[in-house]
Motif scaffolding. Structure first.
Motif, PDB file in Angstrom:
ATOM      1  N   LYS A 163      -5.855   9.234   1.434  1.00 19.63           N
ATOM      2  CA  LYS A 163      -6.008   9.176  -0.020  1.00 19.63           C
ATOM      3  C   LYS A 163      -7.475   9.345  -0.389  1.00 19.63           C
ATOM      4  CE  LYS A 163      -1.718   7.812  -0.982  1.00 19.63           C
ATOM      5  NZ  LYS A 163      -0.798   8.638  -1.727  1.00 19.63           N
ATOM      6  N   LEU A 223       0.832  -1.204   0.000  1.00 19.90           N
ATOM      7  CA  LEU A 223       0.000   0.000   0.000  1.00 19.90           C
ATOM      8  C   LEU A 223       0.864   1.251   0.000  1.00 19.90           C
ATOM      9  CD1 LEU A 223      -2.881  -0.673   2.570  1.00 19.90           C
ATOM     10  CD2 LEU A 223      -2.959  -0.795   0.091  1.00 19.90           C
ATOM     11  N   VAL A 230     -10.206   7.784  -2.132  1.00 20.14           N
ATOM     12  CA  VAL A 230     -10.468   6.405  -2.553  1.00 20.14           C
ATOM     13  C   VAL A 230     -11.906   6.278  -3.030  1.00 20.14           C
ATOM     14  CG1 VAL A 230     -10.520   3.988  -1.814  1.00 20.14           C
ATOM     15  CG2 VAL A 230      -8.788   5.534  -0.878  1.00 20.14           C
ATOM     16  N   LEU A 255      -6.321   3.230   3.416  1.00 15.02           N
ATOM     17  CA  LEU A 255      -5.932   4.218   2.412  1.00 15.02           C
ATOM     18  C   LEU A 255      -6.651   5.544   2.611  1.00 15.02           C
ATOM     19  CD1 LEU A 255      -5.803   1.979  -0.784  1.00 15.02           C
ATOM     20  CD2 LEU A 255      -3.883   3.247   0.198  1.00 15.02           C
TER      21      LEU A 255
END
Length: 177
Positions: A123, A90, A125, A117
């Motif tokens: 992030k 990741l 996502v 994530l």
């Protein structure tokens, strides 16, 4: 528990990783199947439905007249801390493909990847959830995916269009399919 099976004319059973056990001596009737199906969401074209606000999925078996003659309830879980084996991947930013037999935890780890994530790595996502397994079968995604956003796919043959829409309209840094 892996799943619960209700088949017309048979005893209900629960399936564990160590093997099945009967839940009752009672034989499943048409009325039992109807009672159960009235309390879940509508079945999709893939004969799947969900239990609202959970990750559980119910699949049906139909006869030649398209009447439901059996139900399989797969137990969905959000298990935190399951990504330690892929955490370094990741962080590298490379693509990841997860393969395995049914019931080994692929969807569970994908759900946790989405959460890590989006929440821990901050992030953007987007989950393109073709069968509503990752984030559940309702309009409000299950909290197990963290801040990740979920786009549902109405029909499996439209998955590619939803993926394009995700990129063009929502600017994700990560897409989970």
């Amino acid at each position: 528990i892996i799943e619960i099976v209700l088949d017309l004319g048979r005893r209900p059973e629960v399936r564990f990783s160590k093997g099945p056990e009967y839940l009752s001596q009672k034989i499943i009737s048409w009325q039992d199947l109807e009672y159960t199906t009235k309390r879940i969401s509508k079945f999709s074209n893939e004969n799947r439905a969900g239990v609202e606000r959970t990750l559980h999925r119910i699949s049906c078996v139909r006869n030649r007249q398209f009447l439901i003659t059996g139900l399989t309830c797969r137990i969905g879980r959000a298990v935190f801390g399951t990504i330690s084996i892929v955490r370094d991947l990741l962080e590298s930013g490379h693509s990841i493909l997860i393969l395995g037999k049914p019931g080994v935890g692929k969807t569970t780890i994908i759900r946790e990847i989405a959460r890590v994530l989006s929440d821990e790595m901050e992030k953007r996502v987007i989950i393109v959830d073709t069968s509503n397994e990752i984030a559940g079968d309702t309009d409000i995604p299950h909290p197990g995916i963290g801040r990740a956003r979920r786009m549902q796919v109405a029909e499996t043959n439209l998955q590619h269009q939803v993926m394009i829409e995700a990129v063009e309209n929502h600017m994700p840094q990560v897409i989970i399919i």
